[in-house]
Design an enzyme around this catalytic site. Structure first.
Site, PDB file in Angstrom:
ATOM      1  N   GLY A  15       0.781  -1.245   0.000  1.00 20.16           N
ATOM      2  CA  GLY A  15       0.000   0.000   0.000  1.00 20.16           C
ATOM      3  C   GLY A  15       0.802   1.278   0.000  1.00 20.16           C
ATOM      4  CG  LEU A  93     -10.626  -5.262 -11.943  1.00 17.48           C
ATOM      5  CD1 LEU A  93     -10.627  -3.739 -11.891  1.00 17.48           C
ATOM      6  CD2 LEU A  93     -11.515  -5.844 -10.846  1.00 17.48           C
ATOM      7  CG  ASN A 107      -2.818  -1.198 -12.872  1.00 17.30           C
ATOM      8  OD1 ASN A 107      -2.731  -1.274 -11.634  1.00 17.30           O
ATOM      9  ND2 ASN A 107      -2.113  -2.001 -13.670  1.00 17.30           N
ATOM     10  CG  HIS A 109       2.939  -2.744 -14.985  1.00 26.29           C
ATOM     11  ND1 HIS A 109       2.625  -3.925 -14.351  1.00 26.29           N
ATOM     12  CD2 HIS A 109       4.008  -3.013 -15.785  1.00 26.29           C
ATOM     13  CE1 HIS A 109       3.459  -4.863 -14.763  1.00 26.29           C
ATOM     14  NE2 HIS A 109       4.302  -4.347 -15.625  1.00 26.29           N
ATOM     15  CG  ASP A 145      -0.056  -5.035 -16.542  1.00 27.64           C
ATOM     16  OD1 ASP A 145      -0.787  -4.434 -15.737  1.00 27.64           O
ATOM     17  OD2 ASP A 145       0.694  -5.958 -16.209  1.00 27.64           O
TER      18      ASP A 145
HETATM   19  C1  GRF Z   1       3.806  -1.329  -7.379  1.00 26.62           C
HETATM   20  O1  GRF Z   1       5.078  -1.591  -7.878  1.00 26.62           O
HETATM   21  C2  GRF Z   1       2.791  -1.217  -8.495  1.00 26.62           C
HETATM   22  O2  GRF Z   1       3.310  -0.654  -9.648  1.00 26.62           O
HETATM   23  C3  GRF Z   1       2.438  -2.662  -8.745  1.00 26.62           C
HETATM   24  O3  GRF Z   1       2.400  -3.246  -7.467  1.00 26.62           O
HETATM   25  C4  GRF Z   1       3.267  -2.528  -6.581  1.00 26.62           C
HETATM   26  C5  GRF Z   1       2.439  -2.107  -5.406  1.00 26.62           C
HETATM   27  O4  GRF Z   1       3.221  -1.540  -4.392  1.00 26.62           O
HETATM   28  N1  GRF Z   1       1.201  -2.773  -9.492  1.00 26.62           N
HETATM   29  P1  GRF Z   1       2.512  -0.843  -3.122  1.00 26.62           P
HETATM   30  O5  GRF Z   1       1.568  -1.888  -2.539  1.00 26.62           O
HETATM   31  O6  GRF Z   1       1.784   0.360  -3.621  1.00 26.62           O
HETATM   32  O7  GRF Z   1       3.639  -0.511  -2.195  1.00 26.62           O
END
Ligand code: GRF
Length: 186
Positions: A15, A93, A107, A109, A145
């Site tokens: 998070g 989803l 999202n 990534h 993605d």
């Molecule tokens: C991040 O690297 C995000 O890009 C990917 O999952 C990770 C989540 O990290 N989808 P966090 O839970 O926000 O620390």
């Protein structure tokens, strides 16, 4: 700011992106307000962070995609959510969910999409001896993605880079990029 966009964040893990978004959204001029955090993982750091900041949370067990999504949709409707931000949400989803929500779903990534979709990103980036990596914020489409790109930020990969060091650097970049992408949308 009046009329902030009512937003829900979906999280499965630590998070840190959620935390960065909460802190930004507490600023008067930031265009969104996080009204709800949904997680499929009862033990996620994201749920703890949300509670700490006094944000409504909802744990929805992922017994099946259908059940999870219909419960999530009803929470989104109840709270009149107009933007969903996925932040380390580890489920894909369905087309049905995306159609039924009918507002924006975005999202983040940790790669320069379209390169390195999917999991285990940093290891694959290093293995293929890329010169750069970074992060991408994109609209969510039914293919993993693959939705339209909103914003990307990149960094140079050093010779002695490890998965750990790359992950750390890119997370810092993600926290800035996610906020900038949201500002660019509203
Ligand atoms: C991040 O690297 C995000 O890009 C990917 O999952 C990770 C989540 O990290 N989808 P966090 O839970 O926000 O620390």
């Amino acid at each position: 700011m009046v009329g902030k966009v009512r937003t829900c964040v979906f999280v499965s893990g630590k998070g840190s992106n959620l935390k960065a978004l909460i802190q930004k959204s507490n600023l008067y001029t930031f265009p969104i307000k996080i009204e709800l955090v949904i997680s499929n993982n009862l033990n996620s750091g994201g749920l703890k962070i949300a509670k700490k900041y006094g944000i409504n949370t909802k744990f929805i067990e992922f017994k099946s995609k259908n059940e999870f999504e219909s419960k999530a949709l009803s929470e989104l409707k109840k709270k009149q959510i107009k933007l969903v931000c996925l932040a380390g949400f580890m489920k894909v989803l369905s087309t049905n969910f995306i159609k039924n929500f009918s507002y924006k779903i975005i999202n983040i990534h940790p790669s320069l999409l379209p390169k390195f979709r999917g999991l285990d990103t940093h290891r694959r980036v290093l293995k293929s001896k890329e010169k750069y990596s970074g992060c991408t914020i994109h609209f969510v489409s039914p293919r993993l993605d693959s939705g339209k790109i909103i914003l990307q930020k990149k960094i140079l990969i050093k010779d002695n880079e490890t998965v750990k060091s790359l992950k750390k650097k890119i997370l810092i970049l993600e926290h800035k990029a996610y906020a900038e992408a949201i500002i660019s949308l509203f």
